[in-house]
Design an enzyme around this catalytic site. Structure first.
Site: not given
Length: 329
Positions: A107, A38
């Site tokens: 995402e 991330h």
């Protein structure tokens, strides 16, 4: 035999701590470790987001047996597929073949940073199909030129490749994704214990005489000697978990996740995530994964605050209980 893993949660711990946790997990007998990849944590309260590939490289040298995996990397926006193939091949060499490349459609939270629009889900899956094709072809060590609807590759080659190509897992959540990826990936990745998903995956692979796959899942727990503290920490840092992937994949910022989870109450967390010192409760919650046919299950201990204590006091006994309860073949 069901295999159990430890999650290197980059959203909640710094890079040096993650390496230390991986070493401890290997010493305790975990079979593998998975790492998130991330740029942002899910919520500000988690507070971290080191570069996963640097962490994994350090872990590869600090461990000897522990299998390693990205869970998962998006190879379509923030990273071009050629770059992912190079990173994965290098990781396989550094770890002496202990690395599996876990991929997913990504995402918005992490991919928006490159300044591109966020595609709809069907387009993201089309991009991921092309990315998997590019990556797996590059693992041969041969030159590749590729012209797809979403990606171009011009005379690319990965010069340092392992003797055995890196195995690829892909995150799927429904029938269409299974149909797209079961024929071109090696392993299934999913975050919910859906037996029908496993059956569909196996059926597609059987139709094309492909070898058996691992089915790799993940489950969060909030171990703590104090049940109230466990619930509070899980609510503070992991309440996004129950939103579901269609929501989680599209929200663009930690502020969005904060607002979207403002209705989630601590008692809602308790209903889905085992909180407190009861290890038998964890086993009961994890069981649906092996009952659904998952072969590998990675645990997430929520929060950095109790991570070392969890490893020191609870992880070993928990592994014993899980292995005693899980299928042996």
């Amino acid at each position: 035999m069901t295999r159990f893993g430890y999650t290197l949660m980059t959203e909640q711990s710094g890079p040096k701590a993650l390496v230390d946790y991986a070493v401890a997990a290997e010493g305790l007998g975990f079979d593998f470790a998975v790492s998130s990849d991330h740029v942002f944590p899910w919520l500000d309260a988690q507070g971290h987001a080191p570069y996963a590939w640097s962490v994994l490289g350090a872990v590869a040298h600090a461990t000897e047996r522990l299998e390693l995996m990205t869970y998962v990397t998006c190879p379509t926006m923030r990273y071009h597929p050629v770059v992912v193939a190079q990173k994965a091949a290098t990781m396989a060499l550094l770890s002496d073949g202990r690395f599996t490349l876990g991929l997913g459609a990504g995402e918005n939270l992490n991919e928006h940073v490159v300044g591109e629009r966020w595609p709809a889900v069907d387009e993201r899956h089309e991009m991921l199909v092309e990315a998997v094709e590019i990556i797996t072809q590059l693992f041969t060590g041969e030159f590749l030129s590729y012209q797809g609807d979403h990606f171009r590759v011009d005379s690319a080659r990965i010069w340092d490749v392992p003797g055995t190509p890196v195995e690829v897992g892909v995150a799927v959540s429904g029938r269409r994704a299974v149909e797209n990826f079961a024929p071109i990936a090696d392993h299934l990745i999913a975050t919910e214990p859906k037996g029908n998903l496993v059956q569909q995956w196996d059926a597609v692979r059987n139709e094309t005489a492909l070898p058996a796959s691992r089915k790799i899942g993940q489950f969060p727990i909030s171990w703590d000697p104090d049940p109230d503290a466990a619930v509070q920490r899980a609510h503070e840092q992991f309440r996004w978990f129950g939103l579901g992937w269609p929501v989680n994949s599209n929200l663009p910022s930690t502020e969005s996740f904060t607002r979207a989870t403002s209705f989630v109450k601590p008692e809602d967390i308790q209903a889905s995530i085992p909180c407190g010192p009861d290890l038998d409760a964890v086993v009961q919650k994890v069981a649906p994964y092996w009952e659904a046919g998952f072969t590998d299950i990675a645990l997430v201990q929520i929060g950095d605050q109790r991570q070392q204590q969890f490893l020191d006091e609870a992880a070993g006994p928990l592994l014993e209980k899980l292995r005693a309860a899980a299928p042996k073949d």
